[in-house]
Structure formats: C-alpha cells, structure tokens
Design an enzyme around this catalytic site. Structure first.
Site, PDB file in Angstrom:
ATOM      1  N   ARG A 135      18.535 102.246 -15.473  1.00 36.88           N
ATOM      2  CA  ARG A 135      19.749 101.944 -14.713  1.00 36.88           C
ATOM      3  C   ARG A 135      20.524 100.742 -15.253  1.00 36.88           C
ATOM      4  O   ARG A 135      19.933  99.795 -15.775  1.00 36.88           O
ATOM      5  CB  ARG A 135      19.382 101.687 -13.242  1.00 36.88           C
ATOM      6  CG  ARG A 135      18.875 102.932 -12.534  1.00 36.88           C
ATOM      7  CD  ARG A 135      18.229 102.598 -11.191  1.00 36.88           C
ATOM      8  NE  ARG A 135      17.867 103.822 -10.478  1.00 36.88           N
ATOM      9  CZ  ARG A 135      16.752 104.519 -10.695  1.00 36.88           C
ATOM     10  NH1 ARG A 135      15.887 104.115 -11.616  1.00 36.88           N
ATOM     11  NH2 ARG A 135      16.506 105.611 -10.009  1.00 36.88           N
ATOM     12  N   HIS A 160      20.319 106.773 -16.824  1.00 41.94           N
ATOM     13  CA  HIS A 160      19.905 107.646 -17.928  1.00 41.94           C
ATOM     14  C   HIS A 160      21.062 108.173 -18.773  1.00 41.94           C
ATOM     15  O   HIS A 160      21.032 109.295 -19.249  1.00 41.94           O
ATOM     16  CB  HIS A 160      19.088 108.810 -17.391  1.00 41.94           C
ATOM     17  CG  HIS A 160      17.757 108.422 -16.825  1.00 41.94           C
ATOM     18  ND1 HIS A 160      17.057 107.325 -17.264  1.00 41.94           N
ATOM     19  CD2 HIS A 160      16.997 108.998 -15.840  1.00 41.94           C
ATOM     20  CE1 HIS A 160      15.918 107.240 -16.582  1.00 41.94           C
ATOM     21  NE2 HIS A 160      15.858 108.222 -15.718  1.00 41.94           N
ATOM     22  N   HIS A 235      11.793 111.181 -21.410  1.00 37.39           N
ATOM     23  CA  HIS A 235      11.617 111.308 -19.957  1.00 37.39           C
ATOM     24  C   HIS A 235      10.801 112.560 -19.635  1.00 37.39           C
ATOM     25  O   HIS A 235      11.294 113.532 -19.077  1.00 37.39           O
ATOM     26  CB  HIS A 235      12.965 111.357 -19.252  1.00 37.39           C
ATOM     27  CG  HIS A 235      12.899 110.973 -17.804  1.00 37.39           C
ATOM     28  ND1 HIS A 235      12.381 111.804 -16.840  1.00 37.39           N
ATOM     29  CD2 HIS A 235      13.276 109.835 -17.172  1.00 37.39           C
ATOM     30  CE1 HIS A 235      12.460 111.216 -15.667  1.00 37.39           C
ATOM     31  NE2 HIS A 235      12.994 110.010 -15.841  1.00 37.39           N
ATOM     32  N   ASP A 307       8.163 103.279  -9.091  1.00 38.21           N
ATOM     33  CA  ASP A 307       9.296 103.532  -9.983  1.00 38.21           C
ATOM     34  C   ASP A 307       9.729 102.166 -10.510  1.00 38.21           C
ATOM     35  O   ASP A 307      10.809 101.682 -10.227  1.00 38.21           O
ATOM     36  CB  ASP A 307      10.438 104.230  -9.252  1.00 38.21           C
ATOM     37  CG  ASP A 307      11.427 104.883 -10.216  1.00 38.21           C
ATOM     38  OD1 ASP A 307      11.250 104.728 -11.443  1.00 38.21           O
ATOM     39  OD2 ASP A 307      12.385 105.532  -9.740  1.00 38.21           O
ATOM     40  N   GLU A 372       7.850 105.833 -19.311  1.00 30.53           N
ATOM     41  CA  GLU A 372       9.017 105.741 -20.194  1.00 30.53           C
ATOM     42  C   GLU A 372       9.015 104.414 -20.949  1.00 30.53           C
ATOM     43  O   GLU A 372       9.292 103.365 -20.372  1.00 30.53           O
ATOM     44  CB  GLU A 372      10.292 105.888 -19.362  1.00 30.53           C
ATOM     45  CG  GLU A 372      10.344 107.152 -18.514  1.00 30.53           C
ATOM     46  CD  GLU A 372      11.235 106.975 -17.303  1.00 30.53           C
ATOM     47  OE1 GLU A 372      12.439 106.670 -17.496  1.00 30.53           O
ATOM     48  OE2 GLU A 372      10.740 107.136 -16.164  1.00 30.53           O
TER      49      GLU A 372
END
Length: 408
Positions: A135, A160, A235, A307, A372
């Site tokens: 982000r 992304h 991803h 996350d 990631e």
C-alpha cells in the site's frame, strides 16, 4: 506387490505387470537367483502413479485478451517438481512438490483456465504485483520535489499497483534453459509513463526457474527512463495441504524478524518500527498460524488477523532466510529466502469462498497464506524506510527463492 500393480494407470500396464509377477513367482519357486535390481525395478515401476502431477493443458489458456496472446508455460526438474505459469499477470498457476508420503501436492491457489482468472473476485492468486506492491497511503508521494497521485483501489489508498497493475497485464514470455540447464521462464512488461499515475517508462523482467534442489527462484530486473518508485513482489497464496478444503491455520510459521512496521486500521504504516515481542506477531519461534490469530490485536490497530510487514533480521541486500512454513500433515516445509528488507505475512483474512479454483476447491476463509518479499509498505512517504526510488541508468534487482523440503 499386488498394491503396486493396482496403482498402475492403465489396464495394459496392469496386464503386463501380472505377466511379470507370474514369471517372478515361477522363478522364485524354482529357487532361481534374481538380482535385487530387477526386484527394485519392478516395485518402482508404478511409482509415477503415486507421485502423479496433474498438468493443466496449454489449451486452457491459449486465447487472446485485449488483443494480446495469453498462454501457459510448464517448468519442471528431474525430481518431478513442476510449476505452471501464465503470462496473464506473470502468475504462478500451480506448483507441485513432494510430500512425506511420496505423493506430489499442488501447494498454490489458482484456476484451471484463463476464463476463471479473468472472472475471479480475488485478483491476487499468484501474480507479480506492482509497480508498487502493498500500500501507498492515499496513493500520494513526492519525488524530486514533484507530487504524484496514483489510482485508488483500497479504502482510499493505492494497493498492489492500482486498478490495472502488473497483475492484469499480458507479459511477453520466453521459455529457456538457464546456464545450469534448469527450466526457466522470462516474462517482460513495459509500463508506460503515467500508467496508474506512476512516472517514467519502466521495463521489468521476471525470471522464474525450477532448480535441481526443488526451489522456485524468482529474479527481478527493472529499468526506467525517468525517476520513479518500484516495489514488485510475488503474490502467491500457499496451502501446504495441497487443497483449500483444509485451513492454513495449522501451518507452523517461523519469521526471522524482531521488528515490524505498525499501521493504522487501513494498514498504512505510521512510520514507526516496533518490536514483535509480547505481541501476536512474534513468530521468532515456530508457531501455528491459528494459535494466536484470535488474540487481542487492539494495540496493533489492525485486528482482523495477520496482514503485517515484518522487518527482517538482515543486512541490506543480503540474501537470507526470511520465513519457514511447515505443515505437519503433509510434512512439506517451505523456506523463503530473499534479499529484500521485509516480508508481508497475510493469513487470508479477506478470503470468502466466492471463487472456485483447481479441482473444484473453494477459496475459503483462511485457506491460503501469502509471504511477500518486499520493501516496506508506503516507503516513499517515510524517510526512515528503505528507498524505493529507481533512477535512469540504475537497474533494480531482486531475488526471492521458495525452497521445498520434507520433514517426516
């Protein structure tokens, strides 16, 4: 012995092996010496069935999208590890690795044909994302005194690469053997200046390869003709069960990071770098994903599960072990090695079961995890974060390797 015969693919194979078996019994009863290697050949004759890899046909992907050709590529090594990719989004479609029982499991989310990818509600099953993975707050940043506004596609922020990032582009593909004789695939995309709001014409190359050591290596290279920012990442949603019928909460995770980047409730970093100690984010010792996933995340602002961006214990540019994931049921171990400064761990908090993947698997809640390798989220807006700037004459490079092993 009879089990080996039954496991063979075809009636013809079964018939041949029954004949062989009858001859073996005849010679054994006559006490005829049988070299051990003949028995070994017989008993291993059908192991291909037990270890079967279900290759998707290229015809499932051969089509035209936005006037460009989409196709499917298959890479493998001599041990049987196999991966398939499509140039739609430069994405990994399937990845077959051995488990502790000698069978092969497809350990990544994906779909069986290009139509399903185009119609999916989750765009991020397997692609390369960018220009900037993760982000950027409000989609805004400044570079060389000039302000830029990127497209907004995630709660008023840029995620992304935007609405039509790399994950929706048709890449040019070239399959080849690398200098080690390994199967490799180079995918190339040129992003024009202004795409999704980014400055500069940027050309990116991603090379996937399957090594002899059961590794999926991902190497990136990019250049630009004007100053820009870049942070591409893979991803992929992994499930080491080999099916999304089972939750990834059972995966045992180790992340080699003492610190993380705290965020607001929309996952935009505050600029602080904090310790993982005494938080649910402490994965420095092997811990099942589900063990603390319902813990009190209030102090972390974001409370829907994992996350988060972990700051790796490593020197800048050093290739090192970032994370290890283990599934006890299958014995599959995945190690993520990278030269990037951080890794984002996502536990599937937004998965909703609306998409049906390969072999009829529903992509249900928390049935996939993502690791990631990346720069920090929103790095262009925080001077204390590693720089994400790429200038003309420079070459951006990144290496990430997913290594697979078995723990019995």
């Amino acid at each position: 012995m009879f089990a080996q015969i039954i496991n063979c693919h075809s009636f013809y194979q079964i018939k041949i092996r029954i004949i062989i078996l009858n001859n073996l019994i005849y010679y054994i009863m006559k006490k005829t010496y049988l070299p051990l290697f003949i028995l070994a050949v017989f008993f291993s004759a059908c192991t291909g069935t037990k270890n079967s890899v279900q290759i998707l046909p290229q015809s499932n992907f051969d089509t035209i999208v936005s006037g460009q050709k989409v196709t499917l590529y298959t890479l493998k090594n001599y041990k049987g590890m196999t991966a398939q990719f499509t140039n739609y989004g430069a994405r990994l479609v399937d990845l077959w690795v051995p488990d502790k029982n000698g069978s092969f499991k497809d350990v990544v989310w994906g779909f069986e044909n290009i139509k399903s990818y185009l119609n999916a509600t989750d765009f991020f099953a397997g692609p390369i994302v960018g220009r900037y993975g993760n982000r950027i707050g409000k989609g805004q940043f400044s570079l060389d005194g000039k302000s830029y506004q990127l497209t907004l596609n995630n709660n008023g922020n840029h995620l992304h690469g935007g609405i039509n990032g790399f994950y929706k582009k048709i890449w040019d593909g070239r399959q080849f053997k690398n200098e080690k004789g390994e199967d490799a695939l180079e995918l190339t995309y040129t992003s024009p200046s202004g795409e999704e709001g980014y400055p500069g014409n940027l050309t990116i190359h991603v090379i996937y390869s399957i090594t002899a050591n059961n590794e999926l290596a991902v190497n990136y290279k990019a250049t630009t003709d004007a100053p820009t920012i870049i942070n591409p990442t893979s991803h992929v949603y992994f499930n080491l069960h080999g099916t999304t019928a089972l939750s990834t909460n059972s995966h045992v995770v180790t992340i080699f990071a003492d610190k993380y980047t705290p965020t607001d409730s929309l996952l935009i970093p505050t600029g602080e770098i904090a310790t993982v100690e005494n938080t649910p984010l402490d994965f420095r010792k092997p811990t099942a994903v589900g063990e603390r996933i319902k813990a009190d995340f209030t102090a972390l602002k974001y409370g829907k599960g994992y996350d988060h961006n972990f700051v790796l214990n490593k020197k800048a540019g050093e290739m090192s072990l970032a994370a290890q994931i283990y599934e006890p049921e299958t014995g599959i171990v995945m190690k993520v090695n990278t030269d990037q400064p951080a890794i984002q761990f996502y536990s599937g908090n937004f998965m909703d079961g609306k998409d049906t993947g390969k072999r009829g698997d529903k992509h249900n809640y928390r049935t996939g995890v993502a690791f990631e390798a990346q720069n920090y989220p929103d790095a262009p807006n925080h001077p204390n974060f590693p720089s994400a700037v790429l200038k003309p004459g420079e070459t951006y490079k990144q290496s990430t390797v997913y290594a697979f092993d078995i723990k019995k």
